[in-house]
Design a protein around this motif. Structure first.
Motif, PDB file in Angstrom:
ATOM      1  N   ILE A 159       0.841  -1.200   0.000  1.00 10.22           N
ATOM      2  CA  ILE A 159       0.000   0.000   0.000  1.00 10.22           C
ATOM      3  C   ILE A 159       0.876   1.250   0.000  1.00 10.22           C
ATOM      4  N   ASN A 160       1.946   1.238   0.791  1.00  6.76           N
ATOM      5  CA  ASN A 160       2.841   2.387   0.827  1.00  6.76           C
ATOM      6  C   ASN A 160       3.570   2.595  -0.491  1.00  6.76           C
ATOM      7  N   ALA A 161       3.843   1.533  -1.220  1.00  2.00           N
ATOM      8  CA  ALA A 161       4.444   1.685  -2.550  1.00  2.00           C
ATOM      9  C   ALA A 161       3.494   2.447  -3.463  1.00  2.00           C
ATOM     10  N   ASN A 216       9.255   9.773  -0.775  1.00  2.00           N
ATOM     11  CA  ASN A 216      10.410   9.030  -0.239  1.00  2.00           C
ATOM     12  C   ASN A 216      10.098   8.392   1.111  1.00  2.00           C
ATOM     13  N   VAL A 217       9.323   9.088   1.938  1.00  5.07           N
ATOM     14  CA  VAL A 217       8.937   8.538   3.243  1.00  5.07           C
ATOM     15  C   VAL A 217       8.088   7.287   3.042  1.00  5.07           C
ATOM     16  N   ALA A 218       7.104   7.368   2.156  1.00  8.73           N
ATOM     17  CA  ALA A 218       6.246   6.208   1.879  1.00  8.73           C
ATOM     18  C   ALA A 218       7.067   5.069   1.276  1.00  8.73           C
ATOM     19  N   TRP A 219       8.015   5.405   0.403  1.00  7.74           N
ATOM     20  CA  TRP A 219       8.852   4.373  -0.216  1.00  7.74           C
ATOM     21  C   TRP A 219       9.712   3.663   0.830  1.00  7.74           C
ATOM     22  N   ILE A 255       4.996  -9.542  -6.992  1.00  9.58           N
ATOM     23  CA  ILE A 255       4.495  -8.178  -6.805  1.00  9.58           C
ATOM     24  C   ILE A 255       5.640  -7.247  -6.411  1.00  9.58           C
ATOM     25  N   ALA A 256       6.488  -7.687  -5.505  1.00  8.09           N
ATOM     26  CA  ALA A 256       7.623  -6.856  -5.076  1.00  8.09           C
ATOM     27  C   ALA A 256       8.566  -6.574  -6.241  1.00  8.09           C
ATOM     28  N   GLN A 257       8.831  -7.572  -7.058  1.00  8.00           N
ATOM     29  CA  GLN A 257       9.687  -7.358  -8.233  1.00  8.00           C
ATOM     30  C   GLN A 257       9.051  -6.357  -9.192  1.00  8.00           C
ATOM     31  N   PHE A 258       7.756  -6.484  -9.399  1.00 17.94           N
ATOM     32  CA  PHE A 258       7.022  -5.554 -10.256  1.00 17.94           C
ATOM     33  C   PHE A 258       7.103  -4.131  -9.684  1.00 17.94           C
ATOM     34  N   ILE A 259       6.892  -4.001  -8.383  1.00 20.16           N
ATOM     35  CA  ILE A 259       6.941  -2.687  -7.739  1.00 20.16           C
ATOM     36  C   ILE A 259       8.321  -2.056  -7.902  1.00 20.16           C
ATOM     37  N   GLU A 260       9.362  -2.845  -7.730  1.00 14.33           N
ATOM     38  CA  GLU A 260      10.728  -2.317  -7.885  1.00 14.33           C
ATOM     39  C   GLU A 260      10.959  -1.813  -9.313  1.00 14.33           C
ATOM     40  N   ARG A 261      10.502  -2.577 -10.305  1.00 18.88           N
ATOM     41  CA  ARG A 261      10.648  -2.141 -11.707  1.00 18.88           C
ATOM     42  C   ARG A 261       9.848  -0.863 -11.953  1.00 18.88           C
ATOM     43  N   LYS A 262       8.632  -0.826 -11.438  1.00 21.36           N
ATOM     44  CA  LYS A 262       7.771   0.344 -11.634  1.00 21.36           C
ATOM     45  C   LYS A 262       8.378   1.566 -10.951  1.00 21.36           C
ATOM     46  N   ALA A 291      11.536   2.267 -10.499  1.00 22.06           N
ATOM     47  CA  ALA A 291      12.612   2.772 -11.354  1.00 22.06           C
ATOM     48  C   ALA A 291      12.035   3.556 -12.531  1.00 22.06           C
ATOM     49  N   GLU A 292      10.962   3.041 -13.101  1.00 22.54           N
ATOM     50  CA  GLU A 292      10.301   3.700 -14.229  1.00 22.54           C
ATOM     51  C   GLU A 292       9.704   5.048 -13.830  1.00 22.54           C
ATOM     52  N   VAL A 293       9.019   5.059 -12.716  1.00 26.21           N
ATOM     53  CA  VAL A 293       8.355   6.280 -12.249  1.00 26.21           C
ATOM     54  C   VAL A 293       9.380   7.342 -11.852  1.00 26.21           C
ATOM     55  N   ARG A 294      10.463   6.909 -11.231  1.00 28.94           N
ATOM     56  CA  ARG A 294      11.501   7.838 -10.810  1.00 28.94           C
ATOM     57  C   ARG A 294      12.192   8.504 -12.010  1.00 28.94           C
ATOM     58  N   LYS A 295      12.288   7.786 -13.129  1.00 32.07           N
ATOM     59  CA  LYS A 295      12.870   8.386 -14.335  1.00 32.07           C
ATOM     60  C   LYS A 295      12.054   9.561 -14.824  1.00 32.07           C
ATOM     61  N   GLY A 296      10.737   9.497 -14.610  1.00 35.14           N
ATOM     62  CA  GLY A 296       9.834  10.531 -15.081  1.00 35.14           C
ATOM     63  C   GLY A 296       9.767  11.759 -14.193  1.00 35.14           C
ATOM     64  N   GLU A 297      10.452  11.735 -13.073  1.00 35.57           N
ATOM     65  CA  GLU A 297      10.411  12.890 -12.157  1.00 35.57           C
ATOM     66  C   GLU A 297      11.084  14.106 -12.750  1.00 35.57           C
TER      67      GLU A 297
END
Length: 101
Positions: free
Chosen positions: A41-43, A59-62, A86-93, A95-101
């Motif tokens: 949920i925090n992810a 970052n706090v939630a992460w 799910i954890a592997q998917f979240i980690e990939r996502k 990285a993807e989301v952070r690129k868009g920042e």
């Protein structure tokens, strides 16, 4: 499944709600499986905060996600394989989301 689909589609608030429905009635159970769900949920919250341009709260939630995700390693549950995926998917996502920042 709905949680993963919502995250994949960028509907992070919906992903939070998808899992909250399952977690909320069990939130007072003192076990690692509930903490893993809380981490997932925090992810979703972290992703939503990134989308809203709020990197510090994200970052706090992460970090909360990371704190609970490590529990998967020692978790004894018939759902362990699913949680690992799910954890592997979240980690990939992430990285993807952070690129868009």
């Amino acid at each position: 499944e709905a949680f993963v689909v919502s995250i994949d589609e960028g509907r992070y608030y919906d992903a939070h709600e998808d899992l909250e429905v399952i977690w909320h009635p069990k939130r007072f159970e003192d076990n690692d499986e509930m903490r893993v769900w809380k981490g997932f949920i925090n992810a979703a919250v972290s992703f939503e905060l990134i989308a809203r341009g709020r990197p510090n709260p994200s970052n706090v939630a992460w970090q909360t996600y990371r704190k609970y995700s490590v529990l998967i390693e020692t978790l004894v549950t018939p759902h362990k394989e699913l949680y690992v995926k799910i954890a592997q998917f979240i980690e990939r996502k992430h990285a993807e989301v952070r690129k868009g920042e």
